[in-house]
Design an enzyme around this catalytic site. Structure first.
Site, PDB file in Angstrom:
ATOM      1  N   TYR A   1       0.880  -1.165   0.000  1.00 32.53           N
ATOM      2  CA  TYR A   1       0.000   0.000   0.000  1.00 32.53           C
ATOM      3  C   TYR A   1       0.909   1.203   0.000  1.00 32.53           C
ATOM      4  O   TYR A   1       1.782   1.333   0.863  1.00 32.53           O
ATOM      5  CB  TYR A   1      -0.871  -0.003   1.264  1.00 32.53           C
TER       6      TYR A   1
ATOM      7  N   SER B   1       1.558   5.065   0.514  1.00 30.48           N
ATOM      8  CA  SER B   1       1.008   6.273   1.119  1.00 30.48           C
ATOM      9  C   SER B   1       1.911   7.423   0.744  1.00 30.48           C
ATOM     10  O   SER B   1       3.135   7.334   0.865  1.00 30.48           O
ATOM     11  CB  SER B   1       0.973   6.093   2.641  1.00 30.48           C
TER      12      SER B   1
ATOM     13  N   LEU C   1      -3.577   9.933   7.825  1.00 29.70           N
ATOM     14  CA  LEU C   1      -4.540   8.894   8.184  1.00 29.70           C
ATOM     15  C   LEU C   1      -3.962   7.510   7.878  1.00 29.70           C
ATOM     16  O   LEU C   1      -3.997   6.598   8.697  1.00 29.70           O
ATOM     17  CB  LEU C   1      -5.835   9.118   7.393  1.00 29.70           C
ATOM     18  N   GLU C   2      -3.361   7.380   6.690  1.00 28.83           N
ATOM     19  CA  GLU C   2      -2.771   6.108   6.267  1.00 28.83           C
ATOM     20  C   GLU C   2      -1.636   5.714   7.205  1.00 28.83           C
ATOM     21  O   GLU C   2      -1.521   4.573   7.624  1.00 28.83           O
ATOM     22  CB  GLU C   2      -2.236   6.234   4.837  1.00 28.83           C
ATOM     23  N   LEU C   3      -0.810   6.708   7.503  1.00 26.92           N
ATOM     24  CA  LEU C   3       0.334   6.436   8.376  1.00 26.92           C
ATOM     25  C   LEU C   3      -0.136   5.951   9.738  1.00 26.92           C
ATOM     26  O   LEU C   3       0.355   4.952  10.272  1.00 26.92           O
ATOM     27  CB  LEU C   3       1.181   7.706   8.521  1.00 26.92           C
TER      28      LEU C   3
END
Ligand SMILES: *[C@@H]1O[C@H](CO)[C@@H](O)[C@H](O)[C@H]1NC(C)=O
Ligand SMILES: *[C@@H]1O[C@H](CO)[C@@H](O)[C@H](O)[C@H]1NC(C)=O
Ligand SMILES: *[C@@H]1O[C@H](CO)[C@@H](O)[C@H](O)[C@H]1NC(C)=O
Ligand SMILES: *[C@@H]1O[C@H](CO)[C@@H](O)[C@H](O)[C@H]1NC(C)=O
Ligand SMILES: *[C@@H]1O[C@H](CO)[C@@H](O)[C@H](O)[C@H]1NC(C)=O
Ligand SMILES: *[C@@H]1O[C@H](CO)[C@@H](O)[C@H](O)[C@H]1NC(C)=O
Ligand SMILES: *[C@@H]1O[C@H](CO)[C@@H](O)[C@H](O)[C@H]1NC(C)=O
Ligand SMILES: *[C@@H]1O[C@H](CO)[C@@H](O)[C@H](O)[C@H]1NC(C)=O
Ligand SMILES: *[C@@H]1O[C@H](CO)[C@@H](O)[C@H](O)[C@H]1NC(C)=O
Length: 602
Positions: free
Chosen positions: A416, A418, A489-491
């Site tokens: 994924y 980011s 948010l992803e982190l």
């Protein structure tokens, strides 16, 4: 002017001295050059302050040239001068002084004091001849009653078990002005009473049976009266015990021994050692030498052979063990045929022994050297290889022994990505990172903006996608720090999943240098536990660059075989979310997948 004064002084001195030589002739001719012999070679005469000194005219040390008796017949006169620091010229000594006294070839100073120190010159001359020589007198202070560090006047070797009479040196050679004198003895500055094996007999000390404890320094002090004064002088003898003087005294050659073999290497410099036991013999020089075919090194005069003087290895009560080396440079095959003998001789006999030689093959040592060299070179090579290619080695190792995570989990995506949504990073992620990961390495990649369907809740979708990925690759940039962005948010989702034992791992990519301070709090905290792969611009672009290898090492392992398997395990409900393009991409790479390990530098 000078010679006249000289002559007058001479006349005066010889008369005063009561010297019998006739000097009544006409004045000595000025053209007689006085031959200067310099200063006595044996060194200076030492005397203790306050003791009697006597100086012997060193000219008479050469009896073949001059003897005192002969001077009378040649009308030679003996004159003494002094060279003082205060006077440039040599001054005739004043024999009127009651301390100075001339007796045949001796000059007495009774007693000597510090002022008497200096250079004394004795001159022998007649009308046609003049010679002179100097002798230095040193007056030293006696710190203690007995001087332990005194230089002995005599070294005396005494065989163990035998008897020896010690006579105070100079006592008998000098005619003391007064025949009544006394002698006292002291051993090692400690023992002055002698009983048992040692006894005082008149002026002498007798040792009846020599033993080890009787060795060392003996000091004798001679005292006599003159003009109502007590005068004295001190002498010392160093007694050295030696082996009893019996048995065979023939030298014994220890090496070369009869059963000894000297191994030599052709072409090299060889040193043959000869060791000989030389029994103690009085005042005798014993010889050790090497011969080559019954010729000495000197006779051969071949620069390849050299033999330094014998060296003393050990000394034991007079017996000596000496070693003499024969050096042979560039030892040749011809030398092997030669007869190398070591011989030793003294007055009691002669002995010789041959050195048996054996050539040691040169090749094995060479091979051994080569073997060692090769081993070292190999080790060095492996060291270099490891340090230069460790990334490749790790990848290779993983390709052989690593396990494929897709067998043990049921995740949909490998990676994924980011990233901050600004033009530069976006460009890098979409055109470079994604392309290489998907088409070159065959990973299934999830990019939120591309793979999420419109309409869903962003937060839920993000969490779900992150959860369905094996790796979260975070492209770190200053913008990823901005609160409330998708990147943050992803982190957060990734870090939470990782920290709570999830099977997700977070990998950081530094696209552009970012100061650590500008990182978000979450990232800074987790940094130490995470791997950071640096993008170095153009340098990192080729697939063989360090960047891709490092990154590959962090990503799940890829085998040629697993892609079919992977596609089959895709969860049905997720497949419908996957856009066609993505599926197509994955399919394409399956066919043209290159094995990254076989393309590595190894
Ligand atoms: C010198 O003469 C003396 C007697 O005048 C004598 O005793 C002595 O042996 C002689 N010395 C030499 C070396 O001839
Ligand atoms: C000195 O001369 C005498 C006779 O003139 C002679 O008897 C004596 O041997 C000589 N001495 C020496 C040492 O030559
Ligand atoms: C001086 O001494 C030398 C050496 O002893 C001697 O040969 C020579 O005859 C002597 N000269 C005189 C004049 O006596
Ligand atoms: C006595 O022996 C010592 C040591 O070997 C040496 O230094 C010294 O010169 C010798 N003295 C004499 C008078 O031979
Ligand atoms: C020699 O010594 C004795 C005592 O030891 C003394 O009586 C005598 O005067 C001395 N003789 C001379 C010439 O000094
Ligand atoms: C030489 O020495 C050996 C021992 O090294 C001895 O056996 C032999 O008798 C000696 N030969 C002579 C001639 O002294
Ligand atoms: C060695 O040479 C010497 C003469 O230099 C000779 O006396 C001796 O006999 C020779 N020895 C041998 C074994 O040839
Ligand atoms: C002889 O060889 C030894 C050791 O091989 C070396 O130390 C020595 O200097 C050599 N001597 C000569 C005179 O070549
Ligand atoms: C060398 O020594 C051997 C004994 O080891 C002897 O037999 C031979 O004669 C000697 N050779 C010479 C030249 O001295």
């Amino acid at each position: 002017m000078m010679p006249l004064v000289f002559t007058l002084l001479c006349l005066c001195v010889s008369k005063r001295g009561g010297f019998s030589a006739s000097v009544t002739q006409a004045p000595v001719q000025s053209d007689v050059q006085c031959h200067d012999w310099g200063v006595r070679s044996e060194g200076s005469v030492r005397v203790y302050d306050g003791e009697v000194a006597y100086l012997y005219c060193p000219l008479f040390s050469y009896p073949t040239l001059y003897s005192y008796n002969q001077t009378q017949n040649s009308s030679l006169s003996l004159l003494w001068y002094r060279h003082t620091h205060t006077h440039e010229l040599e001054q005739p000594i004043n024999l009127k002084l009651h301390t100075l006294h001339k007796d045949r070839e001796y000059l007495w100073i009774q007693p000597a004091s510090a002022q008497d120190a200096g250079l004394y010159i004795c001159m022998l001359r007649n009308i046609s001849l003049c010679v002179k020589i100097g002798v230095e007198l040193k007056v030293v202070q006696k710190d203690e009653e007995c001087d332990r560090t005194a230089q002995p006047h005599l070294n005396l070797t005494v065989p163990l078990q035998s008897d020896q009479t010690l006579t105070c040196p100079d006592l008998n050679t000098l005619t003391l002005p007064n025949s009544t004198h006394s002698v006292s003895w002291i051993h090692l500055c400690r023992f002055n009473r002698f009983r048992g094996d040692r006894e005082l007999k008149g002026d002498n000390l007798v040792i009846y049976r020599m033993m080890e404890p009787y060795s060392g320094l003996y000091t004798c002090v001679v005292s006599y009266q003159m003009n109502g004064r007590t005068l004295q002088f001190t002498r010392s003898i160093y007694v050295i015990p030696v082996v009893p003087d019996f048995g065979s005294k023939v030298p014994i050659i220890l090496n070369p021994a009869s059963d000894q073999i000297y191994t030599v290497t052709l072409g090299k410099t060889e040193s043959l050692s000869c060791r000989v036991h030389l029994p103690h013999l009085y005042g005798e020089k014993q010889h050790i030498w090497w011969t080559i075919d019954n010729k000495t090194v000197e006779q051969l005069a071949d620069p390849r052979y050299s033999s330094p003087e014998a060296r003393l290895v050990s000394y034991d009560y007079g017996d000596e063990l000496r070693e003499r080396i024969l050096n042979v440079t560039d030892f040749s095959a011809d030398d092997l045929q030669r007869e190398f003998n070591c011989s030793a001789r003294n007055s009691r006999g002669f002995n010789t022994s041959r050195a048996v030689l054996k050539a040691e093959p040169y090749v094995p040592t060479l091979a051994l050297g080569c073997g060692l060299g090769v081993t070292l070179a190999l080790m060095l090579m492996m060291f270099v290889i490891y340090h230069v290619f460790w990334l490749e080695l790790l990848l290779l190792y993983r390709s052989w022994f690593g396990s494929d995570e897709s067998y043990t989990d049921d995740k949909q995506y490998d990676v994924y990505i980011s990233y901050a949504r600004n033009s530069e990073e976006e460009e890098f992620v979409l055109s470079t990172l994604r392309r290489v990961l998907e088409t070159e390495f065959g990973y299934s990649v999830c990019i939120f903006d591309r793979d999420s369907l419109p309409g869903g809740t962003i937060t839920d979708d993000t969490l779900r996608f992150v959860g369905q990925s094996r790796r979260l690759v975070v492209v770190v940039s200053p913008c990823s720090a901005v609160r409330g962005t998708q990147a943050l948010l992803e982190l957060q989702a990734g870090l939470t999943s990782m920290l709570h034992g999830g099977s997700l791992r977070v990998v950081l990519i530094q696209f552009k240098p970012v100061r650590r301070k500008s990182w978000v709090k979450e990232l800074r905290r987790a940094r130490l536990a995470l791997t950071l792969v640096r993008w170095k611009g153009e340098k990192s672009a080729p697939l063989s660059s360090r960047f891709w290898k490092e990154l590959q090492l962090e990503l799940p392992m890829r085998r040629n075989t697993h892609h079919t398997h992977h596609t089959h395990t895709q969860l049905p409900d997720i497949t419908q979310h996957t856009p066609d393009t993505h599926t197509k991409n994955t399919r394409q790479t399956e066919e043209k997948l290159i094995d990254p390990y076989s393309t590595s530098a190894l």
